[in-house]
Design an enzyme around this catalytic site. Structure first.
Site, PDB file in Angstrom:
ATOM      1  N   ARG A  51      31.773  12.014  15.117  1.00 25.56           N
ATOM      2  CA  ARG A  51      31.139  10.974  14.240  1.00 25.56           C
ATOM      3  C   ARG A  51      29.697  10.822  14.291  1.00 25.56           C
ATOM      4  O   ARG A  51      29.072  11.455  15.218  1.00 25.56           O
ATOM      5  CB  ARG A  51      31.886   9.546  14.117  1.00 25.56           C
ATOM      6  CG  ARG A  51      32.489   9.233  15.512  1.00 25.56           C
ATOM      7  CD  ARG A  51      31.440   8.917  16.669  1.00 25.56           C
ATOM      8  NE  ARG A  51      30.578   7.956  16.347  1.00 25.56           N
ATOM      9  CZ  ARG A  51      29.315   8.008  16.819  1.00 25.56           C
ATOM     10  NH1 ARG A  51      29.080   8.808  17.831  1.00 25.56           N
ATOM     11  NH2 ARG A  51      28.636   7.128  16.409  1.00 25.56           N
ATOM     12  N   ALA A  53      25.724  10.334  12.069  1.00 25.67           N
ATOM     13  CA  ALA A  53      25.489  11.211  10.736  1.00 25.67           C
ATOM     14  C   ALA A  53      24.977  12.576  11.099  1.00 25.67           C
ATOM     15  O   ALA A  53      25.696  13.712  10.385  1.00 25.67           O
ATOM     16  CB  ALA A  53      24.308  10.412  10.054  1.00 25.67           C
ATOM     17  N   GLN A 201      31.888   1.874  19.122  1.00 20.36           N
ATOM     18  CA  GLN A 201      31.063   2.810  19.595  1.00 20.36           C
ATOM     19  C   GLN A 201      30.084   2.670  20.485  1.00 20.36           C
ATOM     20  O   GLN A 201      29.749   3.408  21.566  1.00 20.36           O
ATOM     21  CB  GLN A 201      30.598   3.523  18.194  1.00 20.36           C
ATOM     22  CG  GLN A 201      31.167   3.951  17.282  1.00 20.36           C
ATOM     23  CD  GLN A 201      31.842   3.203  16.190  1.00 20.36           C
ATOM     24  OE1 GLN A 201      31.822   2.058  16.572  1.00 20.36           O
ATOM     25  NE2 GLN A 201      32.183   3.659  15.089  1.00 20.36           N
ATOM     26  N   ASP A 242      22.505   6.171   8.768  1.00 27.68           N
ATOM     27  CA  ASP A 242      23.339   7.302   8.058  1.00 27.68           C
ATOM     28  C   ASP A 242      22.875   7.715   6.768  1.00 27.68           C
ATOM     29  O   ASP A 242      23.219   8.741   6.271  1.00 27.68           O
ATOM     30  CB  ASP A 242      24.530   6.672   7.700  1.00 27.68           C
ATOM     31  CG  ASP A 242      25.425   6.549   9.160  1.00 27.68           C
ATOM     32  OD1 ASP A 242      25.193   5.667   9.905  1.00 27.68           O
ATOM     33  OD2 ASP A 242      26.233   7.218   9.488  1.00 27.68           O
ATOM     34  N   ASN A 252      23.433   1.576   8.105  1.00 25.23           N
ATOM     35  CA  ASN A 252      23.805   2.103   9.454  1.00 25.23           C
ATOM     36  C   ASN A 252      25.124   1.472   9.724  1.00 25.23           C
ATOM     37  O   ASN A 252      25.148   0.395   8.796  1.00 25.23           O
ATOM     38  CB  ASN A 252      22.605   1.754  10.313  1.00 25.23           C
ATOM     39  CG  ASN A 252      22.901   2.198  11.918  1.00 25.23           C
ATOM     40  OD1 ASN A 252      23.460   3.629  11.834  1.00 25.23           O
ATOM     41  ND2 ASN A 252      22.884   1.543  13.027  1.00 25.23           N
ATOM     42  N   LYS A 253      25.403   1.327  10.947  1.00 24.54           N
ATOM     43  CA  LYS A 253      26.674   0.835  11.348  1.00 24.54           C
ATOM     44  C   LYS A 253      26.784  -0.612  10.850  1.00 24.54           C
ATOM     45  O   LYS A 253      25.883  -1.207  11.410  1.00 24.54           O
ATOM     46  CB  LYS A 253      27.036   0.978  12.690  1.00 24.54           C
ATOM     47  CG  LYS A 253      27.958   0.465  13.435  1.00 24.54           C
ATOM     48  CD  LYS A 253      29.524   0.781  12.642  1.00 24.54           C
ATOM     49  CE  LYS A 253      29.730   2.222  12.330  1.00 24.54           C
ATOM     50  NZ  LYS A 253      30.697   2.601  11.452  1.00 24.54           N
TER      51      LYS A 253
END
Ligand code: MRU
Length: 351
Positions: A51, A53, A201, A242, A252-253
Site C-alpha cells: 500500500r 501510492a 498505518q 495519493d 491523502n489518507k
C-alpha cells in the site's frame, strides 16, 4: 544511519518474481510473501499487503507481468489485447492513488512502442520497464529527501499522518524522505505519528519504521493532534498524497484534511511530499478525484474485537481531499512547489 541499512525492502523483484512485505502483519511479524499470480497481486493491493501510492504503482507494474507471462508464444495482437485487459483489471483494485494507473499506462504505452517484436521480446522490454519504474522511484524519493530536509531544523516537532514512509515507496518514502535525510545529516528532531484510524498505518507502519531507523518518534491517536499542536509541540506537518490535482488539491489518507485545518488554526506550515508519478494534471480539482470507500468491518472492529453494534450503518471513505489553500508547499523531486499550484504544477510537469 541510513534507513536502507535497517529496514527490509518494501518489495523486491528476484528471478522473475515479485516479493512483498505483507504490511498487514507489521509490526508484529515481518513476512515476505512471494507473488505467484496476477490475482494474488490484485488482492495484495486490495487488502493493503502492499500500500501507499508509489508502492502500488510499482507493484502494479510488476503484477502486470504475471498477467501475460503465460502467453509469450501468442501472436502480438492477442498479447497486446490481454495486456490491456490485465492492466484494466489491476487498475480496478484501488481507485484513488494515481500511481497505480500511471504505472499500468506506462507499461502499456511502452509495449505499444515495441514494433517488429515478438510477444516474448515485448515481455522482456516490459520486465525492464517495471524494473525502471522501481529504480526511478528510489531516485525520486532521494531527491524529495534532499529538497525537503532543509525545512527540518534542530529541535523541531514534525507531525505526520498515515504512512508515507519507506513502506509506501521503493525506499525512504515521500513524507519521511526529508526526515530520513535530516536524521542522516545529524539533525535532531521529534516526529509525532498519527495512529490513523481505521487501519492504523501510522501506529503499525510509520512508528515502526521511524523507530527502527533511530528517529525520535511518538505515537498519538488522531484525536490528540489538536491538543499536541496547542501545546506548541508541532512546528511543521509533512504528509504524503495519493493524487495531486492540477489545482494543487491533494487526496491523502482520511483525516489529512482535518490535520491541515488544525495546522492552519495553529499557524503551523503544512507540507505535502510527492513524486511526479502522483501528480495528475488530467484531474482538474480535488472534487474530480474518486475516493475509495472500503468495507464497513474495518470501522466496526478494533483488532479482533467488534466495537460497533451489529447492523450499524457505517461510512468508510479511505481518503479525503485537502484544498490547495491549506497547503504551504509541495515537496517534489524538482524542488518545493508553491501556490498558485495551477501554475507551479503545470510548469513543473507539463510535457
Ligand atoms: O490506504 P493506504 O495505506 O494505501 O494510504 C496511503 C496514504 O494515504 C499515503 O499517505 C499516500 O499513499 C502517500 S504514500 C507515499
Amino acid at each position: 544511519m541510513s534507513s536502507k541499512n535497517v529496514l527490509p525492502k518494501t518489495m523486491e523483484y528476484k528471478n522473475g518474481d515479485l516479493y512483498l512485505i505483507d504490511q498487514t502483519r507489521l509490526p508484529n511479524e515481518t513476512i515476505i510473501e512471494k507473488q505467484v499470480t496476477i490475482e494474488q497481486v490484485w488482492d495484495s493491493i486490495k487488502v493493503l499487503k502492499v500500500r501507499g501510492a508509489p508502492a502500488i504503482g510499482i507493484a502494479g507494474a510488476y503484477g502486470l507481468l504475471y498477467g501475460v507471462r503465460d502467453i509469450l508464444d501468442a501472436p502480438v495482437d492477442k498479447f497486446m489485447q490481454v495486456l490491456k485487459e490485465k492492466a484494466a483489471y489491476l487498475d480496478s483494485s484501488r481507485p484513488t492513488a494515481v500511481n497505480l494507473s500511471w504505472g499500468l499506462k506506462r507499461m502499456v504505452a511502452k509495449a505499444e512502442t515495441c514494433t517488429d517484436m515478438t510477444s516474448e521480446e515485448i515481455y522482456k522490454v516490459l520486465e525492464q520497464e517495471a524494473i525502471a519504474i522501481h529504480e526511478e522511484d528510489k531516485i525520486l524519493c532521494k531527491k524529495m529527501g534532499e529538497n525537503g530536509a532543509p525545512l527540518i531544523k534542530e529541535g523541531m516537532g514534525v507531525l505526520t499522518h498515515c504512512n508515507a514512509g519507506s513502506l509506501a515507496t521503493s525506499e525512504l518514502g515521500t513524507a519521511t524522505a526529508p526526515m530520513y535525510t535530516a536524521h542522516n545529516a545529524g539533525v535532531k528532531f521529534r516526529v509525532y505519528s498519527d495512529e490513523t484510524r481505521p487501519l492504523l498505518q501510522g501506529a503499525r507502519l510509520t512508528s515502526w519504521e521511524l523507530q527502527k531507523s533511530g528517529i525520535d518518534v511518538t505515537l498519538i491517536c488522531d484525536n490528540m493532534a489538536a491538543h499536541i499542536m496547542s501545546q506548541g509541540l508541532i512546528d511543521m506537518v509533512i504528509v504524503g498524497t495519493d493524487r495531486v490535482a492540477a489545482n494543487g488539491d491533494v487526496a491523502n489518507k482520511i483525516g489529512t484534511m482535518g490535520v491541515a485545518i488544525l495546522a492552519k488554526h495553529f499557524g503551523i506550515p503544512f507540507y505535502v511530499a510527492c513524486p511526479s508519478s502522483t501528480v495528475d494534471l488530467n484531474t482538474p480539482t480535488g472534487a474530480d478525484i474518486v475516493i475509495e470507500e472500503r468495507e464497513p468491518n474495518e470501522v466496526c472492529n478494533f483488532g479482533a474485537r467488534r466495537t460497533a453494534p451489529e447492523g450499524m450503518k457505517v461510512r468508510n471513505p479511505a481518503f479525503d481531499v485537502t484544498p490547495n489553500e491549506l497547503v504551504t508547499g509541495i515537496i517534489t523531486e524538482l524542488g518545493i512547489l508553491q501556490a498558485p499550484y495551477i501554475e507551479s504544477l503545470a510548469s513543473a510537469y507539463k510535457k
